[in-house]
Design a protein around this motif. Structure first.
Motif, PDB file in Angstrom:
ATOM      1  N   CYS A  47      17.477 -17.646  17.122  1.00 32.86           N
ATOM      2  CA  CYS A  47      18.476 -18.675  17.401  1.00 32.86           C
ATOM      3  C   CYS A  47      18.841 -19.396  16.102  1.00 32.86           C
ATOM      4  CB  CYS A  47      17.956 -19.692  18.414  1.00 32.86           C
ATOM      5  SG  CYS A  47      17.751 -19.039  20.076  1.00 32.86           S
ATOM      6  N   SER A  48      20.114 -19.560  15.866  1.00 29.13           N
ATOM      7  CA  SER A  48      20.562 -20.171  14.608  1.00 29.13           C
ATOM      8  C   SER A  48      20.514 -21.689  14.647  1.00 29.13           C
ATOM      9  CB  SER A  48      21.986 -19.723  14.291  1.00 29.13           C
ATOM     10  OG  SER A  48      22.864 -20.116  15.326  1.00 29.13           O
ATOM     11  N   ASP A  49      20.414 -22.277  15.829  1.00 23.25           N
ATOM     12  CA  ASP A  49      20.487 -23.733  15.941  1.00 23.25           C
ATOM     13  C   ASP A  49      19.176 -24.399  16.330  1.00 23.25           C
ATOM     14  OD1 ASP A  49      20.335 -22.741  18.480  1.00 23.25           O
ATOM     15  OD2 ASP A  49      21.984 -23.921  19.277  1.00 23.25           O
ATOM     16  N   SER A  64       6.628  -9.937  12.484  1.00 20.54           N
ATOM     17  CA  SER A  64       6.044  -8.682  12.030  1.00 20.54           C
ATOM     18  C   SER A  64       5.984  -7.668  13.168  1.00 20.54           C
ATOM     19  CB  SER A  64       4.649  -8.943  11.471  1.00 20.54           C
ATOM     20  OG  SER A  64       4.076  -7.752  11.023  1.00 20.54           O
ATOM     21  N   LYS A  65       5.637  -8.131  14.339  1.00 22.92           N
ATOM     22  CA  LYS A  65       5.563  -7.251  15.504  1.00 22.92           C
ATOM     23  C   LYS A  65       6.949  -6.762  15.919  1.00 22.92           C
ATOM     24  CE  LYS A  65       3.466  -6.948  20.041  1.00 22.92           C
ATOM     25  NZ  LYS A  65       2.638  -7.609  21.033  1.00 22.92           N
ATOM     26  N   ALA A  66       7.926  -7.656  15.896  1.00 19.30           N
ATOM     27  CA  ALA A  66       9.290  -7.285  16.301  1.00 19.30           C
ATOM     28  C   ALA A  66       9.907  -6.281  15.322  1.00 19.30           C
ATOM     29  CB  ALA A  66      10.167  -8.523  16.387  1.00 19.30           C
ATOM     30  N   LEU A  67       9.631  -6.459  14.033  1.00 24.56           N
ATOM     31  CA  LEU A  67      10.197  -5.575  13.017  1.00 24.56           C
ATOM     32  C   LEU A  67       9.349  -4.335  12.767  1.00 24.56           C
ATOM     33  CD1 LEU A  67      11.437  -8.225  10.438  1.00 24.56           C
ATOM     34  CD2 LEU A  67      12.800  -6.940  12.099  1.00 24.56           C
ATOM     35  N   ARG A  68       8.125  -4.352  13.309  1.00 21.97           N
ATOM     36  CA  ARG A  68       7.196  -3.229  13.179  1.00 21.97           C
ATOM     37  C   ARG A  68       6.828  -2.923  11.735  1.00 21.97           C
ATOM     38  NH1 ARG A  68       9.808   0.854  17.659  1.00 21.97           N
ATOM     39  NH2 ARG A  68       9.538  -0.534  19.418  1.00 21.97           N
ATOM     40  N   ILE A  69       6.695  -3.982  10.924  1.00 23.53           N
ATOM     41  CA  ILE A  69       6.225  -3.824   9.543  1.00 23.53           C
ATOM     42  C   ILE A  69       5.298  -4.994   9.207  1.00 23.53           C
ATOM     43  CG2 ILE A  69       8.291  -2.609   8.731  1.00 23.53           C
ATOM     44  CD1 ILE A  69       9.046  -5.284   7.301  1.00 23.53           C
ATOM     45  N   PRO A  70       4.351  -4.782   8.308  1.00 25.06           N
ATOM     46  CA  PRO A  70       3.548  -5.920   7.846  1.00 25.06           C
ATOM     47  C   PRO A  70       4.378  -6.757   6.875  1.00 25.06           C
ATOM     48  CG  PRO A  70       2.837  -3.909   6.766  1.00 25.06           C
ATOM     49  CD  PRO A  70       3.881  -3.518   7.774  1.00 25.06           C
ATOM     50  N   ILE A  71       4.339  -8.062   7.032  1.00 26.39           N
ATOM     51  CA  ILE A  71       5.097  -8.952   6.146  1.00 26.39           C
ATOM     52  C   ILE A  71       4.099  -9.707   5.268  1.00 26.39           C
ATOM     53  CG2 ILE A  71       6.730 -10.863   6.012  1.00 26.39           C
ATOM     54  CD1 ILE A  71       7.694 -10.028   8.811  1.00 26.39           C
ATOM     55  N   PRO A  72       4.180  -9.526   3.939  1.00 30.36           N
ATOM     56  CA  PRO A  72       3.248 -10.213   3.047  1.00 30.36           C
ATOM     57  C   PRO A  72       3.385 -11.734   3.171  1.00 30.36           C
ATOM     58  CG  PRO A  72       4.508  -8.548   1.864  1.00 30.36           C
ATOM     59  CD  PRO A  72       5.111  -8.669   3.228  1.00 30.36           C
ATOM     60  N   PRO A  73       2.279 -12.470   3.007  1.00 28.99           N
ATOM     61  CA  PRO A  73       2.319 -13.932   3.138  1.00 28.99           C
ATOM     62  C   PRO A  73       3.336 -14.602   2.210  1.00 28.99           C
ATOM     63  CG  PRO A  73       0.058 -13.169   3.059  1.00 28.99           C
ATOM     64  CD  PRO A  73       0.924 -11.979   2.791  1.00 28.99           C
ATOM     65  N   ALA A  74       3.516 -14.085   1.004  1.00 30.23           N
ATOM     66  CA  ALA A  74       4.483 -14.677   0.072  1.00 30.23           C
ATOM     67  C   ALA A  74       5.913 -14.541   0.610  1.00 30.23           C
ATOM     68  CB  ALA A  74       4.374 -14.026  -1.298  1.00 30.23           C
ATOM     69  N   ARG A  75       6.245 -13.381   1.160  1.00 29.97           N
ATOM     70  CA  ARG A  75       7.585 -13.166   1.719  1.00 29.97           C
ATOM     71  C   ARG A  75       7.781 -14.017   2.971  1.00 29.97           C
ATOM     72  NH1 ARG A  75      12.595 -13.290   1.464  1.00 29.97           N
ATOM     73  NH2 ARG A  75      13.753 -11.755   2.631  1.00 29.97           N
ATOM     74  N   LEU A  76       6.738 -14.141   3.775  1.00 26.15           N
ATOM     75  CA  LEU A  76       6.812 -14.971   4.976  1.00 26.15           C
ATOM     76  C   LEU A  76       7.045 -16.435   4.602  1.00 26.15           C
ATOM     77  CD1 LEU A  76       6.654 -14.671   8.029  1.00 26.15           C
ATOM     78  CD2 LEU A  76       4.221 -15.137   7.879  1.00 26.15           C
ATOM     79  N   ALA A  77       6.400 -16.883   3.538  1.00 23.94           N
ATOM     80  CA  ALA A  77       6.594 -18.262   3.068  1.00 23.94           C
ATOM     81  C   ALA A  77       8.034 -18.490   2.612  1.00 23.94           C
ATOM     82  CB  ALA A  77       5.625 -18.579   1.936  1.00 23.94           C
ATOM     83  N   ARG A  78       8.629 -17.509   1.924  1.00 19.74           N
ATOM     84  CA  ARG A  78      10.033 -17.646   1.489  1.00 19.74           C
ATOM     85  C   ARG A  78      10.979 -17.681   2.685  1.00 19.74           C
ATOM     86  NH1 ARG A  78       8.753 -13.528  -2.361  1.00 19.74           N
ATOM     87  NH2 ARG A  78      10.193 -12.148  -1.296  1.00 19.74           N
ATOM     88  N   LEU A  79      10.693 -16.875   3.702  1.00 20.84           N
ATOM     89  CA  LEU A  79      11.525 -16.890   4.913  1.00 20.84           C
ATOM     90  C   LEU A  79      11.416 -18.240   5.615  1.00 20.84           C
ATOM     91  CD1 LEU A  79      10.855 -13.350   6.370  1.00 20.84           C
ATOM     92  CD2 LEU A  79      13.057 -14.230   5.608  1.00 20.84           C
ATOM     93  N   LYS A  80      10.203 -18.779   5.702  1.00 19.62           N
ATOM     94  CA  LYS A  80      10.013 -20.094   6.324  1.00 19.62           C
ATOM     95  C   LYS A  80      10.803 -21.156   5.580  1.00 19.62           C
ATOM     96  CE  LYS A  80       5.384 -19.483   8.229  1.00 19.62           C
ATOM     97  NZ  LYS A  80       3.983 -19.935   8.143  1.00 19.62           N
ATOM     98  N   ASP A  81      10.765 -21.105   4.248  1.00 18.17           N
ATOM     99  CA  ASP A  81      11.531 -22.076   3.445  1.00 18.17           C
ATOM    100  C   ASP A  81      13.034 -21.954   3.711  1.00 18.17           C
ATOM    101  OD1 ASP A  81       9.264 -23.138   2.327  1.00 18.17           O
ATOM    102  OD2 ASP A  81       9.412 -21.945   0.472  1.00 18.17           O
ATOM    103  N   SER A  82      13.526 -20.743   3.852  1.00 20.94           N
ATOM    104  CA  SER A  82      14.964 -20.571   4.080  1.00 20.94           C
ATOM    105  C   SER A  82      15.396 -21.112   5.441  1.00 20.94           C
ATOM    106  CB  SER A  82      15.356 -19.097   3.934  1.00 20.94           C
ATOM    107  OG  SER A  82      14.782 -18.331   4.943  1.00 20.94           O
ATOM    108  N   PHE A  83      14.455 -21.179   6.404  1.00 23.51           N
ATOM    109  CA  PHE A  83      14.764 -21.756   7.716  1.00 23.51           C
ATOM    110  C   PHE A  83      14.337 -23.207   7.830  1.00 23.51           C
ATOM    111  CE2 PHE A  83      15.071 -17.269   8.848  1.00 23.51           C
ATOM    112  CZ  PHE A  83      16.172 -17.291   9.690  1.00 23.51           C
TER     113      PHE A  83
END
Length: 85
Positions: A47-49, A64-83
């Motif tokens: 959801c965008s809002d 990670s489960k939805a995309l079926r790939i492991p997501i490194p903690p550093a990349r996950l942190a950058r995604l969290k920051d962008s949201f």
């Protein structure tokens, strides 16, 4: 007779509600990374809002489960920051 446009419905990974794609943000996995608003690759919708949806998505490995790939903690942190989470 005018043809009506088809509305594509997808489910948010965070809240599990079904919404039109115009109200969602797409996250895609390709080339071993996660990309925002990407056009190809395995996708997950968010959801965008809703900040709550973003928090739920990044908690407990849902993305990670939805995309079926492991997501490194550093990349996950950058995604969290962008949201803003």
């Amino acid at each position: 007779m005018a043809r009506s446009r088809r509305v594509v419905i997808r489910m948010c990974v965070g809240c599990r509600r079904r919404r039109p794609t115009s109200e969602l943000i797409r996250l895609a996995a390709y080339d071993g990374d996660v990309h925002l608003r990407a056009g190809h690759g395995r996708g997950a919708w968010l959801c965008s809002d809703s900040r709550r949806c973003a928090e739920e998505t990044f908690r407990g490995g849902r993305l990670s489960k939805a995309l079926r790939i492991p997501i490194p903690p550093a990349r996950l942190a950058r995604l969290k920051d962008s949201f803003g989470v």
